[in-house]
Design a protein around this motif. Structure first.
Motif, PDB file in Angstrom:
ATOM      1  N   TYR A  24      36.360  16.343  13.594  1.00  0.00           N
ATOM      2  CA  TYR A  24      35.298  17.136  13.301  1.00  0.00           C
ATOM      3  C   TYR A  24      34.168  16.215  12.813  1.00  0.00           C
ATOM      4  O   TYR A  24      34.295  15.435  11.824  1.00  0.00           O
ATOM      5  CB  TYR A  24      35.506  18.265  12.406  1.00  0.00           C
TER       6      TYR A  24
ATOM      7  N   THR B 116      30.959  14.532  10.930  1.00  0.00           N
ATOM      8  CA  THR B 116      30.679  14.585   9.637  1.00  0.00           C
ATOM      9  C   THR B 116      29.065  13.926   9.668  1.00  0.00           C
ATOM     10  O   THR B 116      28.388  14.100   8.643  1.00  0.00           O
ATOM     11  CB  THR B 116      31.549  13.939   8.616  1.00  0.00           C
TER      12      THR B 116
ATOM     13  N   SER C  62      21.004  17.198  14.408  1.00  0.00           N
ATOM     14  CA  SER C  62      21.759  18.198  13.883  1.00  0.00           C
ATOM     15  C   SER C  62      22.917  17.445  12.946  1.00  0.00           C
ATOM     16  O   SER C  62      23.296  16.320  13.366  1.00  0.00           O
ATOM     17  CB  SER C  62      22.560  18.752  15.121  1.00  0.00           C
TER      18      SER C  62
ATOM     19  N   ALA D 105      23.037  26.169   9.198  1.00  0.00           N
ATOM     20  CA  ALA D 105      24.422  26.472   9.474  1.00  0.00           C
ATOM     21  C   ALA D 105      25.041  27.752   8.594  1.00  0.00           C
ATOM     22  O   ALA D 105      24.280  28.136   7.767  1.00  0.00           O
ATOM     23  CB  ALA D 105      25.218  25.297   8.862  1.00  0.00           C
ATOM     24  N   PRO D 106      25.589  28.452   9.359  1.00  0.00           N
ATOM     25  CA  PRO D 106      26.513  28.225  10.537  1.00  0.00           C
ATOM     26  C   PRO D 106      25.938  28.782  11.756  1.00  0.00           C
ATOM     27  O   PRO D 106      26.446  28.371  12.965  1.00  0.00           O
ATOM     28  CB  PRO D 106      27.865  28.614  10.400  1.00  0.00           C
TER      29      PRO D 106
ATOM     30  N   THR E  19      25.236  24.299  17.218  1.00  0.00           N
ATOM     31  CA  THR E  19      26.291  23.237  16.927  1.00  0.00           C
ATOM     32  C   THR E  19      27.234  23.813  15.674  1.00  0.00           C
ATOM     33  O   THR E  19      28.251  23.201  15.418  1.00  0.00           O
ATOM     34  CB  THR E  19      25.667  22.064  16.351  1.00  0.00           C
ATOM     35  N   THR E  20      26.621  24.848  15.147  1.00  0.00           N
ATOM     36  CA  THR E  20      27.268  25.520  13.634  1.00  0.00           C
ATOM     37  C   THR E  20      26.728  24.475  12.597  1.00  0.00           C
ATOM     38  O   THR E  20      27.326  24.913  11.525  1.00  0.00           O
ATOM     39  CB  THR E  20      28.651  25.692  13.563  1.00  0.00           C
ATOM     40  N   GLU E  21      25.975  23.718  12.903  1.00  0.00           N
ATOM     41  CA  GLU E  21      25.590  22.572  11.831  1.00  0.00           C
ATOM     42  C   GLU E  21      24.130  23.235  11.347  1.00  0.00           C
ATOM     43  O   GLU E  21      23.606  23.592  12.276  1.00  0.00           O
ATOM     44  CB  GLU E  21      25.501  21.289  12.246  1.00  0.00           C
TER      45      GLU E  21
ATOM     46  N   ARG F 257      29.785  19.081  19.582  1.00  0.00           N
ATOM     47  CA  ARG F 257      29.940  19.375  18.470  1.00  0.00           C
ATOM     48  C   ARG F 257      30.145  20.948  18.429  1.00  0.00           C
ATOM     49  O   ARG F 257      30.979  21.524  17.588  1.00  0.00           O
ATOM     50  CB  ARG F 257      28.585  19.058  17.572  1.00  0.00           C
TER      51      ARG F 257
ATOM     52  N   LEU G  74      33.784  21.162  19.084  1.00  0.00           N
ATOM     53  CA  LEU G  74      34.566  20.966  18.264  1.00  0.00           C
ATOM     54  C   LEU G  74      34.547  21.614  17.187  1.00  0.00           C
ATOM     55  O   LEU G  74      35.555  21.777  16.328  1.00  0.00           O
ATOM     56  CB  LEU G  74      34.439  19.521  17.860  1.00  0.00           C
ATOM     57  N   ASN G  75      33.468  22.303  16.822  1.00  0.00           N
ATOM     58  CA  ASN G  75      33.301  23.270  15.616  1.00  0.00           C
ATOM     59  C   ASN G  75      33.790  24.618  15.850  1.00  0.00           C
ATOM     60  O   ASN G  75      33.387  25.516  15.056  1.00  0.00           O
ATOM     61  CB  ASN G  75      31.629  23.031  15.170  1.00  0.00           C
TER      62      ASN G  75
ATOM     63  N   ARG H 221      32.416  26.743  18.206  1.00  0.00           N
ATOM     64  CA  ARG H 221      31.515  28.072  18.555  1.00  0.00           C
ATOM     65  C   ARG H 221      31.852  28.232  20.279  1.00  0.00           C
ATOM     66  O   ARG H 221      31.538  29.474  20.406  1.00  0.00           O
ATOM     67  CB  ARG H 221      30.197  27.457  18.505  1.00  0.00           C
TER      68      ARG H 221
END
Length: 461
Positions: free
Chosen positions: A2, A4, A25, A77-78, A82-84, A121, A124-125, A127
């Motif tokens: 994930y 960072t 992002s 977020a979220p 990207t949920t970021e 992303r 990976l997150n 979504r």
């Protein structure tokens, strides 16, 4: 796995335009934007509500120099792509401005995004799954409305729903079989012969139903390579211009005007048709024409669809007869052109030597018969059915290959069971089917393959 760190990229075309967007992002997206954005109302972006737009200026923190007047969008977020945390800087379009803003963003601690990394992303997150992520690039590259609708169906989870339905069936079967192996003392009932066979057949039917859409899906996504062939001066370039609704190719009464191939993409009934206007096929008069004719003959061999143009105002020549013979085993349409002129050959004569091919009468220079030709092409490609809205289609070769492997594993399950082998062997084949299907949504795919998939995306998406 994930992410960072914080990434940034230009998300619009780096050309002159009314607007350009720099996207940021990651966990420090708002903090970085705050360092370079000066709100007219002196607000800190950290204090504003999510999904709000703010007017102000981008300032180079090192020199205090004004770079551009912008609108900055803040999405926290979220609930973002990207949920970021995401910040998008809407500036004036232009290479210098966009690159300058991106430079100052990177100087404040962001990293330049890799191709497709924003969508990666999102995957990976959690979504979206991998089939939905791949649909993003398909949507961007759509050449027709039908192609776009297929991509939207995948993006909205149409394919993922069907794939997950198959996976759930396989998980249920696998769990039951493994329970009989691991806990024999619990006297869990084994499958009876008909029950296992019926359940495997149900899963096979679901896999087959998806696989049957792959040919149609491939056509909608990649289109049909269509070669316009014929001897010189039969009206090939006029036909191309008529199909394009514009004067793309040079049209003269001089034979051999087209010396090379001309390629254009048109939309016929939702199908992307890559039209290739070839040099007239005859005995070459010079070296340049010879090269063009050789290329035409290559396209004749590899094209998915042939449009053979015959000049009805001239008697059929040896070249005409040779070309009719050459398309005997090809998907082709014969076009009886120049019907606006006095005919020297009859339609019945053509039908007699090419009765298995559809025939369309045209006067291409005046656009006569073009609508009829387009209808014949649609019918030939999809048997008249080019609607894509009502069905989830397989358009991605990776997805098709995964389903092919899943199908083979399920057939192996049936064979293993029929041979009376223990459940341990059946579970091996079921796991292989489960893994193959999971590759479509990314549940069982290796990181290296995932990286390769997103490498095909454009920067900033």
């Amino acid at each position: 796995m994930y992410p960072t760190d914080t990434i940034a990229a230009i998300s619009t075309s780096v050309n002159e335009g009314g607007i350009g967007i720099v996207r940021i992002s990651g966990p420090k997206a708002i903090e970085i934007a705050d360092k370079i954005f000066k709100s007219i109302q002196n607000k800190s972006l950290a204090d504003v509500d999510s999904y709000t737009a703010h007017y102000g200026n981008i300032i180079d923190p090192k020199t205090e120099q004004l770079i551009d007047e912008v609108i900055t969008l803040v999405m926290k977020a979220p609930k973002t792509y990207t949920t970021e945390d995401i910040v998008e800087i809407d500036c004036h379009g232009g290479t210098v401005i966009l690159r300058k803003i991106l430079d100052v963003v990177l100087q404040q601690g962001a990293r330049l995004a890799e191709p497709g990394e924003f969508t990666k992303r999102a995957f990976l997150n959690g979504r979206m799954d991998l089939s939905q992520a791949e649909a993003v690039i398909d949507l961007i590259r759509s050449k027709t409305e039908a192609n776009m609708e297929v991509a939207l169906d995948h993006l909205e989870g149409g394919l993922a729903k069907k794939v997950n339905d198959i996976r759930q069936d396989l998980v249920s079967l696998l769990a039951h079989l493994e329970a009989t192996i691991d806990f024999p003392e619990d006297e869990i009932d084994d499958f009876e012969s008909n029950e296992l066979d019926n359940r495997i057949n149900q899963v096979l039917n679901k896999v087959d139903n998806l696989l049957e859409t792959s040919k149609r899906g491939k056509i909608l996504k990649e289109g049909i390579e269509t070669a316009i062939i014929g001897r010189p001066n039969v009206g090939k370039s006029s036909l191309l211009n008529a199909l394009l609704r514009e004067k793309r190719a040079i049209v003269t009464e001089v034979p051999g005007t087209t010396r090379d191939v001309i390629e254009e993409v048109i939309n016929i009934g939702g199908i992307p048709i890559k039209i290739i206007d070839t040099a007239g096929i005859r005995e070459a008069k010079d070296q340049v024409e010879k090269i063009g004719i050789e290329r035409s003959e290559k396209f004749l061999d590899k094209a998915d669809l042939i449009l053979l143009v015959l000049d009805m105002s001239r008697e059929l020549s040896k070249e005409d007869h040779d070309l009719i013979a050459a398309i005997k085993n090809k998907q082709a349409v014969i076009i009886a052109n120049k019907l606006d002129l006095e005919a020297e050959v009859s339609i019945d004569e053509i039908k007699e030597i090419a009765s298995d091919k559809p025939l369309v009468k045209t006067a291409a220079i005046d656009n006569q018969g073009i609508d009829k030709l387009e209808k014949v092409i649609s019918d030939l490609v999809f048997s008249g059915d080019v609607e894509a809205q009502s069905q989830t289609l397989i358009t991605n070769m990776r997805h098709k290959n995964a389903l092919d492997r899943a199908k083979q594993s399920l057939l192996d399950v049936k064979e293993t069971f029929e041979r009376g082998l223990p459940n341990d062997f059946i579970t091996i084949d079921l796991r292989e089917a489960l893994e193959a299907v999971g590759e479509i949504t990314g549940d069982t795919l290796g990181e290296d393959i995932i990286d390769q998939i997103f490498a095909d995306f454009c920067l900033g998406k």
